[in-house]
Structures are given as structure tokens and as C-alpha cells.
Design a protein around this motif. Structure first.
Motif, PDB file in Angstrom:
ATOM      1  N   PRO A  72      -2.228  36.294 -18.198  1.00 30.50           N
ATOM      2  CA  PRO A  72      -1.758  35.699 -16.795  1.00 30.50           C
ATOM      3  C   PRO A  72      -2.218  34.252 -17.177  1.00 30.50           C
ATOM      4  O   PRO A  72      -1.016  33.475 -17.007  1.00 30.50           O
ATOM      5  N   LYS A  73      -3.150  33.790 -17.806  1.00 28.12           N
ATOM      6  CA  LYS A  73      -3.435  32.680 -18.239  1.00 28.12           C
ATOM      7  C   LYS A  73      -2.708  31.584 -19.491  1.00 28.12           C
ATOM      8  O   LYS A  73      -3.170  30.493 -20.330  1.00 28.12           O
ATOM      9  N   LYS A  82     -15.278  31.011 -27.023  1.00 23.76           N
ATOM     10  CA  LYS A  82     -16.105  31.061 -25.828  1.00 23.76           C
ATOM     11  C   LYS A  82     -14.712  31.607 -24.726  1.00 23.76           C
ATOM     12  O   LYS A  82     -15.485  31.720 -23.702  1.00 23.76           O
ATOM     13  N   THR A  83     -14.041  31.318 -24.737  1.00 20.48           N
ATOM     14  CA  THR A  83     -13.142  32.033 -23.854  1.00 20.48           C
ATOM     15  C   THR A  83     -12.416  32.849 -23.654  1.00 20.48           C
ATOM     16  O   THR A  83     -10.942  32.823 -24.540  1.00 20.48           O
ATOM     17  N   LYS A  84     -12.765  34.597 -23.109  1.00 17.42           N
ATOM     18  CA  LYS A  84     -11.972  35.098 -22.923  1.00 17.42           C
ATOM     19  C   LYS A  84     -10.957  35.467 -21.991  1.00 17.42           C
ATOM     20  O   LYS A  84     -11.295  34.822 -20.398  1.00 17.42           O
ATOM     21  N   ARG A  85      -9.749  36.121 -22.144  1.00 19.05           N
ATOM     22  CA  ARG A  85      -8.882  35.982 -21.803  1.00 19.05           C
ATOM     23  C   ARG A  85      -7.914  37.351 -21.173  1.00 19.05           C
ATOM     24  O   ARG A  85      -8.402  38.097 -21.822  1.00 19.05           O
ATOM     25  N   LEU A  86      -8.164  37.317 -19.450  1.00 17.55           N
ATOM     26  CA  LEU A  86      -7.382  38.717 -18.777  1.00 17.55           C
ATOM     27  C   LEU A  86      -6.541  38.790 -20.005  1.00 17.55           C
ATOM     28  O   LEU A  86      -5.442  38.032 -19.684  1.00 17.55           O
ATOM     29  N   ALA A  87      -6.480  40.522 -20.182  1.00 22.29           N
ATOM     30  CA  ALA A  87      -4.853  40.934 -20.860  1.00 22.29           C
ATOM     31  C   ALA A  87      -4.873  42.267 -19.773  1.00 22.29           C
ATOM     32  O   ALA A  87      -5.205  43.068 -20.552  1.00 22.29           O
ATOM     33  N   MET A  88      -3.799  42.417 -19.567  1.00 26.04           N
ATOM     34  CA  MET A  88      -3.485  43.884 -18.693  1.00 26.04           C
ATOM     35  C   MET A  88      -2.926  44.148 -20.013  1.00 26.04           C
ATOM     36  O   MET A  88      -1.808  44.064 -19.826  1.00 26.04           O
ATOM     37  N   GLY A 128     -13.077  48.716 -16.638  1.00 26.97           N
ATOM     38  CA  GLY A 128     -12.830  48.761 -15.528  1.00 26.97           C
ATOM     39  C   GLY A 128     -13.665  47.267 -15.192  1.00 26.97           C
ATOM     40  O   GLY A 128     -13.651  47.229 -13.677  1.00 26.97           O
ATOM     41  N   ARG A 129     -14.279  47.002 -15.643  1.00 30.82           N
ATOM     42  CA  ARG A 129     -15.210  45.383 -15.650  1.00 30.82           C
ATOM     43  C   ARG A 129     -14.393  44.365 -14.946  1.00 30.82           C
ATOM     44  O   ARG A 129     -14.491  44.153 -13.744  1.00 30.82           O
ATOM     45  N   GLN A 130     -13.438  44.273 -15.363  1.00 33.34           N
ATOM     46  CA  GLN A 130     -12.088  42.930 -15.364  1.00 33.34           C
ATOM     47  C   GLN A 130     -10.338  43.708 -14.742  1.00 33.34           C
ATOM     48  O   GLN A 130     -10.714  44.406 -16.427  1.00 33.34           O
ATOM     49  N   GLY A 162      -7.015  47.141 -17.880  1.00 32.14           N
ATOM     50  CA  GLY A 162      -7.715  44.870 -17.986  1.00 32.14           C
ATOM     51  C   GLY A 162      -8.840  45.498 -20.165  1.00 32.14           C
ATOM     52  O   GLY A 162      -9.252  46.334 -20.130  1.00 32.14           O
ATOM     53  N   TRP A 163      -7.830  44.062 -20.389  1.00 28.01           N
ATOM     54  CA  TRP A 163      -9.117  43.668 -21.297  1.00 28.01           C
ATOM     55  C   TRP A 163      -9.267  42.652 -21.637  1.00 28.01           C
ATOM     56  O   TRP A 163      -8.899  41.894 -21.217  1.00 28.01           O
ATOM     57  N   LEU A 164      -9.781  42.194 -22.836  1.00 28.32           N
ATOM     58  CA  LEU A 164      -9.602  40.837 -22.929  1.00 28.32           C
ATOM     59  C   LEU A 164      -9.460  40.076 -24.692  1.00 28.32           C
ATOM     60  O   LEU A 164      -9.427  41.134 -25.478  1.00 28.32           O
ATOM     61  N   LEU A 165      -8.687  39.200 -24.720  1.00 31.04           N
ATOM     62  CA  LEU A 165      -7.936  38.333 -25.736  1.00 31.04           C
ATOM     63  C   LEU A 165      -9.147  37.746 -26.117  1.00 31.04           C
ATOM     64  O   LEU A 165      -9.179  36.858 -25.649  1.00 31.04           O
TER      65      LEU A 165
END
Ligand code: MN
Length: 239
Positions: free
Chosen positions: A63-64, A71-77, A146-148, A153-156
Motif C-alpha cells: 500500500p505505501k 527501519k521502515t517495514k512496509r506491509l506487503a499483501m 497474522g500479526r499484520q 501479510g508480509w513485510l518488505l
């Protein structure tokens, strides 16, 4: 491993008589693995992050957009696999699934930093490096469990290296297409500027406001009085 249709979800969601999106081309054997990011203004603005694996493009909607700051983890669906030739796609999806404007925002190749990509995906941690026009160096995708973002949900996350930066906002520093050089209005103007006079894919919220402005800009570009093309091409100061 049993053969399965990796693109079944992709095909099920789309009507190719109405959408210009690729129906599914084959990966080129022996070539470096393809990587791309498509900036997609649909009901919401997001960045579709894609890595070629097993002949298709593994895909995450971010999304972002990506951040160069470790330090900035971006949500990746995690979303459905896309065909290999989706990596060339830029244009307008008039209606239906994903209706909106797609810009090829970055493109290049990627290299896994693990021996076994399938095992890394199953484990929920894929380390890799990118050689794109805008995005380079070492990155990781980590499942959130499942946390986000629920089970998709994954974090990039950017690893700290010579290509990381704590304060460069890459989306605003380099907002344009790597293939056409245009922005959303240019892409719409080149394609179907009159398309959404009535029924727009996004009306409310940020995406709706953005789209309204882009539709007006595209019409202006088409009419030959667009501020964008005029200012880009002519050295004279604006009147
Ligand atoms: Mn998308």
C-alpha cells in the motif's frame, strides 16, 4: 511436484474481453529472473511488487510502496501470481478487477540470496537483491504470521547497504514510469482519456480525488494544452 495451474486465480479474477492485461506469456528460459513494481491507482493507490519464480510473477501489493530506510517495514499483501509478461504491462484497466491505471514504476532483475526460493517462501523469509532502475541492493520479505495483514501479510524491508537511505522518499523522488517516462495522466491520455467521464473506479477518498485530478489532466494533455507536456518540453517559463 504435481503440475498445477499457477495462474488459475489470476485468470478467474479477470475478463480478458474487457481488460487489456496480459493473458499469460511464458518466461524466457535461462534469462535472469525478472523483477518489477507497478504503481497501480485503483480503488486505492498501491505498489505491486513482483518477482519471477517458476515462470510466473510472485506478487505482493504494497500500500505505501517500498522504503529505502531499513527501519521502515512496509506491509506487503501477498496476492495471486501474475503471468511473466505482466512485467511489460502499463496502461488502463477500464473496468472490473483492478480497474484503474497501471504504471510500470520500476523494472529489472532479481537474485535470490538463498539456495532454495520455495523453502524460503514456505519458511516466510525470502532474502534477495534487486537490480532495477530505481531499486537496488539487498532486501527481505518476511511473513507476519497474522500479526499484520492476516494470513497474507508480509513485510518488505530494505537491508542496510550502499543502496539504503534513511531519508530519501523514493516514491516522490522518482514518481514516473520507467518505460514511458510519463505519470498517470500521461498514461491515461495516451490510452483512453474519455473513459471515466461517468463511472470511475474510485470516487471517494484519496484515490478518488487523485483520479479526478488525473482525468482532468489527461483531458488537458489530449487537448494539447496540458501543463505537463508543455512544461516538460518547452524551456520557456510558464505564462
Ligand atoms: Mn494492483
Amino acid at each position: 511436484m504435481p503440475k498445477r495451474d499457477l495462474l488459475a486465480d489470476y485468470h478467474r479474477k479477470r475478463d480478458f474481453s474487457a481488460s487489456p492485461e496480459p493473458t499469460g506469456g511464458r518466461a524466457k528460459r535461462g534469462k535472469p529472473r525478472r523483477y518489477c513494481i507497478q504503481k497501480h491507482l485503483a480503488s486505492h493507490l498501491h505498489y505491486d511488487f513482483r518477482l519471477e519464480h517458476r515462470g510466473v510473477l510472485l506478487s505482493w501489493a504494497v500500500p505505501k510502496g517500498p522504503s529505502l530506510d531499513p527501519k521502515t517495514k512496509r506491509l506487503a499483501m501477498h496476492v495471486e501470481d501474475h503471468p511473466y509478461d505482466y512485467g511489460d504491462f502499463e496502461g488502463v484497466i477500464p473496468s472490473g478487477y483492478g480497474a484503474g491505471i497501471v504504471m510500470l514504476w520500476d523494472a529489472g532483475t532479481w537474485t535470490p540470496e538463498v539456495e532454495d526460493v520455495d523453502a524460503a517462501l514456505a519458511r516466510g523469509e525470502l532474502k534477495f537483491s534487486l537490480t532495477g532502475v530505481k531499486m537496488k541492493g539487498s532486501w527481505v520479505l518476511v511473513r507476519t504470521h497474522g500479526r499484520q495483514g492476516g494470513d497474507r501479510g508480509w513485510l518488505l524491508i530494505k537491508h542496510a547497504d550502499e543502496w539504503s537511505s534513511p531519508d530519501l522518499d523514493i516514491e516522490s523522488a522518482a514518481p514516473l514510469s520507467v518505460t514511458s517516462g510519463g505519470d498517470f495522466a500521461d498514461i491515461l491520455a495516451a490510452d483512453q482519456p474519455d473513459l471515466w467521464q461517468s463511472d470511475r473506479p474510485a470516487r471517494g477518498g484519496v484515490a478518488g480525488a487523485m483520479l479526478g485530478e488525473i482525468i482532468a489532466q489527461a483531458a488537458a494533455i489530449r487537448a494539447g494544452r496540458g501543463r505537463k507536456r508543455a512544461t516538460r518540453r518547452s524551456p520557456q517559463p510558464a505564462r
